[in-house]
Scaffold this motif. Structure first.
Motif, PDB file in Angstrom:
ATOM      1  N   GLU A   7       0.860  -1.202   0.000  1.00  0.00           N
ATOM      2  CA  GLU A   7       0.000   0.000   0.000  1.00  0.00           C
ATOM      3  C   GLU A   7       0.888   1.241   0.000  1.00  0.00           C
ATOM      4  N   TYR A   8       0.451   2.245  -0.709  1.00  0.00           N
ATOM      5  CA  TYR A   8       1.190   3.514  -0.762  1.00  0.00           C
ATOM      6  C   TYR A   8       0.221   4.681  -0.609  1.00  0.00           C
ATOM      7  N   GLN A   9       0.647   5.695   0.122  1.00  0.00           N
ATOM      8  CA  GLN A   9      -0.110   6.950   0.183  1.00  0.00           C
ATOM      9  C   GLN A   9       0.609   7.950  -0.716  1.00  0.00           C
ATOM     10  N   VAL A  10      -0.127   8.578  -1.619  1.00  0.00           N
ATOM     11  CA  VAL A  10       0.480   9.541  -2.538  1.00  0.00           C
ATOM     12  C   VAL A  10       0.071  10.950  -2.113  1.00  0.00           C
ATOM     13  N   SER A  11       1.073  11.770  -1.819  1.00  0.00           N
ATOM     14  CA  SER A  11       0.803  13.147  -1.399  1.00  0.00           C
ATOM     15  C   SER A  11       0.391  13.995  -2.596  1.00  0.00           C
ATOM     16  N   GLY A  12      -0.593  14.847  -2.372  1.00  0.00           N
ATOM     17  CA  GLY A  12      -1.098  15.653  -3.483  1.00  0.00           C
ATOM     18  C   GLY A  12      -0.453  17.011  -3.609  1.00  0.00           C
ATOM     19  N   ASP A  13       0.401  17.349  -2.654  1.00  0.00           N
ATOM     20  CA  ASP A  13       0.936  18.714  -2.705  1.00  0.00           C
ATOM     21  C   ASP A  13       2.430  18.761  -2.962  1.00  0.00           C
ATOM     22  N   ASP A  14       3.019  17.649  -3.363  1.00  0.00           N
ATOM     23  CA  ASP A  14       4.449  17.660  -3.632  1.00  0.00           C
ATOM     24  C   ASP A  14       4.751  16.990  -4.969  1.00  0.00           C
ATOM     25  N   PHE A  15       4.757  17.801  -6.010  1.00  0.00           N
ATOM     26  CA  PHE A  15       4.977  17.281  -7.365  1.00  0.00           C
ATOM     27  C   PHE A  15       6.353  16.631  -7.501  1.00  0.00           C
ATOM     28  N   THR A  16       7.340  17.159  -6.762  1.00  0.00           N
ATOM     29  CA  THR A  16       8.697  16.625  -6.920  1.00  0.00           C
ATOM     30  C   THR A  16       8.797  15.177  -6.431  1.00  0.00           C
ATOM     31  N   ARG A  17       7.899  14.801  -5.507  1.00  0.00           N
ATOM     32  CA  ARG A  17       7.969  13.425  -4.978  1.00  0.00           C
ATOM     33  C   ARG A  17       7.071  12.447  -5.735  1.00  0.00           C
ATOM     34  N   ALA A  18       6.289  12.959  -6.666  1.00  0.00           N
ATOM     35  CA  ALA A  18       5.422  12.065  -7.444  1.00  0.00           C
ATOM     36  C   ALA A  18       6.295  11.056  -8.183  1.00  0.00           C
ATOM     37  N   GLY A  19       5.884   9.821  -8.161  1.00  0.00           N
ATOM     38  CA  GLY A  19       6.655   8.779  -8.830  1.00  0.00           C
ATOM     39  C   GLY A  19       7.409   7.878  -7.868  1.00  0.00           C
ATOM     40  N   GLU A  20       7.460   8.257  -6.585  1.00  0.00           N
ATOM     41  CA  GLU A  20       8.197   7.432  -5.621  1.00  0.00           C
ATOM     42  C   GLU A  20       7.544   6.062  -5.435  1.00  0.00           C
ATOM     43  N   ALA A  21       6.216   6.052  -5.390  1.00  0.00           N
ATOM     44  CA  ALA A  21       5.514   4.764  -5.247  1.00  0.00           C
ATOM     45  C   ALA A  21       5.759   3.890  -6.477  1.00  0.00           C
ATOM     46  N   SER A  22       5.648   4.500  -7.654  1.00  0.00           N
ATOM     47  CA  SER A  22       5.853   3.742  -8.907  1.00  0.00           C
ATOM     48  C   SER A  22       7.265   3.174  -8.972  1.00  0.00           C
ATOM     49  N   SER A  23       8.232   3.983  -8.539  1.00  0.00           N
ATOM     50  CA  SER A  23       9.625   3.543  -8.548  1.00  0.00           C
ATOM     51  C   SER A  23       9.806   2.338  -7.633  1.00  0.00           C
ATOM     52  N   ASP A  24       9.181   2.392  -6.452  1.00  0.00           N
ATOM     53  CA  ASP A  24       9.287   1.282  -5.500  1.00  0.00           C
ATOM     54  C   ASP A  24       8.653   0.007  -6.072  1.00  0.00           C
ATOM     55  N   ILE A  25       7.497   0.170  -6.706  1.00  0.00           N
ATOM     56  CA  ILE A  25       6.809  -0.991  -7.296  1.00  0.00           C
ATOM     57  C   ILE A  25       7.674  -1.588  -8.411  1.00  0.00           C
ATOM     58  N   LYS A  26       8.250  -0.714  -9.231  1.00  0.00           N
ATOM     59  CA  LYS A  26       9.101  -1.185 -10.333  1.00  0.00           C
ATOM     60  C   LYS A  26      10.277  -1.988  -9.780  1.00  0.00           C
ATOM     61  N   ASN A  27      10.918  -1.456  -8.742  1.00  0.00           N
ATOM     62  CA  ASN A  27      12.070  -2.156  -8.162  1.00  0.00           C
ATOM     63  C   ASN A  27      11.679  -3.505  -7.579  1.00  0.00           C
ATOM     64  N   LYS A  28      10.512  -3.556  -6.945  1.00  0.00           N
ATOM     65  CA  LYS A  28      10.058  -4.838  -6.375  1.00  0.00           C
ATOM     66  C   LYS A  28       9.876  -5.877  -7.486  1.00  0.00           C
ATOM     67  N   LEU A  29       9.246  -5.466  -8.584  1.00  0.00           N
ATOM     68  CA  LEU A  29       9.012  -6.402  -9.701  1.00  0.00           C
ATOM     69  C   LEU A  29      10.340  -6.884 -10.296  1.00  0.00           C
ATOM     70  N   LYS A  30      11.296  -5.952 -10.419  1.00  0.00           N
ATOM     71  CA  LYS A  30      12.613  -6.317 -10.967  1.00  0.00           C
ATOM     72  C   LYS A  30      13.294  -7.342 -10.072  1.00  0.00           C
ATOM     73  N   GLN A  31      13.227  -7.080  -8.747  1.00  0.00           N
ATOM     74  CA  GLN A  31      13.869  -7.993  -7.794  1.00  0.00           C
ATOM     75  C   GLN A  31      13.233  -9.380  -7.821  1.00  0.00           C
ATOM     76  N   MET A  32      11.947  -9.415  -8.180  1.00  0.00           N
ATOM     77  CA  MET A  32      11.254 -10.712  -8.221  1.00  0.00           C
ATOM     78  C   MET A  32      11.562 -11.466  -9.509  1.00  0.00           C
ATOM     79  N   GLY A  33      12.286 -10.822 -10.425  1.00  0.00           N
ATOM     80  CA  GLY A  33      12.652 -11.500 -11.655  1.00  0.00           C
ATOM     81  C   GLY A  33      11.579 -11.494 -12.726  1.00  0.00           C
ATOM     82  N   VAL A  34      10.634 -10.571 -12.612  1.00  0.00           N
ATOM     83  CA  VAL A  34       9.597 -10.437 -13.645  1.00  0.00           C
ATOM     84  C   VAL A  34      10.263  -9.942 -14.931  1.00  0.00           C
ATOM     85  N   SER A  35       9.761 -10.364 -16.092  1.00  0.00           N
ATOM     86  CA  SER A  35      10.400 -10.014 -17.370  1.00  0.00           C
ATOM     87  C   SER A  35      10.467  -8.496 -17.542  1.00  0.00           C
ATOM     88  N   PRO A  36      11.575  -7.981 -18.121  1.00  0.00           N
ATOM     89  CA  PRO A  36      11.750  -6.528 -18.261  1.00  0.00           C
ATOM     90  C   PRO A  36      10.593  -5.855 -18.999  1.00  0.00           C
TER      91      PRO A  36
END
Lengths: 140, 118
Positions: A7-36
């Motif tokens: 689960e992730y909470q996405v803050s609505g008032d900080d544009f510079t931090r947008a994408g942190e949740a997506s980045s974390d999800i991407k890294n988790k999938l990569k670590q699990m060996g999911v196809s690129p």
């Protein structure tokens, strides 16, 4: 591989931090060996959704379930809602203000892109209450 | 053409550390709209942009791009560069404007990195 839930909470008032949740999800999938290619599809789809949440809805919550053969992603916000989902799905249609365009977004490609990169997508929305987007990306 | 060739050709300054400069790039995509990059850029291509905010790095990360070239001397701040290094993204800045940057790369053999498939 058992089912994994995040689960992730996405803050609505900080544009510079947008994408942190997506980045974390991407890294988790990569670590699990999911196809690129599947990792890339899921990352783009969830990132577009996360950006939308920040731009249009004042933030929200992302819930992700990873199964052996797919990732299911749900984005829930309590923003203004989408009056005409069919119109919002058209490439080039955007309600984003100029300030958002100057940040590089708001070209009316977000929802069409999420549909393009996911294998399943459903949107439910009520004006004045919020929007829920559910997407599935299957691993080849 | 690899990242080192591109850097020399554009007389660019490399801004990130620990780059794999021998990484070969086959295509390039130029835009200030990250929405368009997310819709059309191919993976392992290089992004040429005049937009300078952290979402450029995030977009490059999600798209699996090889690097980012900032034009007209637009220099990302240290927060953006730390983010790029965490991601493993090669970032350079050239004083050239967008058209000349694209023209030089095109003449050197790089083609447009447009993917119309998911």
């Amino acid at each position: 591989m058992p089912s994994l839930h995040y689960e992730y909470q996405v803050s609505g008032d900080d544009f510079t931090r947008a994408g942190e949740a997506s980045s974390d999800i991407k890294n988790k999938l990569k670590q699990m060996g999911v196809s690129p290619s599947a990792v890339r599809k899921a990352a783009i789809a969830i990132y577009e959704g996360e950006i939308n949440m920040v731009i249009h809805a004042g933030g929200g919550a992302i819930s992700v379930e990873i199964l052996p053969d797919q990732i299911a992603m749900e984005l829930i916000d309590h923003g203004p809602g989408i009056a005409d989902i069919g119109l919002a799905m058209q490439e080039g249609y955007s309600t984003a203000p100029d300030a958002v365009r100057s940040l590089g977004f708001g070209a009316g490609m977000g929802l069409p892109n999420m549909k393009k990169y996911s294998d399943e997508m459903t949107i439910t929305s009520r004006v004045g209450e919020g929007t829920t987007v559910s997407m599935v990306v299957r691993f080849e | 053409m690899n990242l080192e060739d591109i850097c020399k050709l554009l007389q660019a300054t490399l801004l990130t550390k620990n780059n794999n400069l021998k990484k070969v790039v086959h295509s390039a995509f130029s835009s200030d709209m990250m929405s368009d990059v997310l819709a059309y850029a191919k993976d392992d291509s290089i992004l040429i942009t005049g937009l300078c905010n952290p979402q450029v790095m995030r977009t490059a990360e999600m798209m699996d791009l090889a690097g980012v070239i900032f034009i007209r001397g637009k220099k990302p701040d240290t927060t953006m560069l730390h983010l790029a290094e965490d991601i493993g993204l090669c970032v350079m800045v050239t004083e050239l404007p967008m058209f000349n940057t694209c023209g030089k790369l095109f003449c050197a053999g790089l083609n447009g990195g447009v993917s119309l498939d998911a």
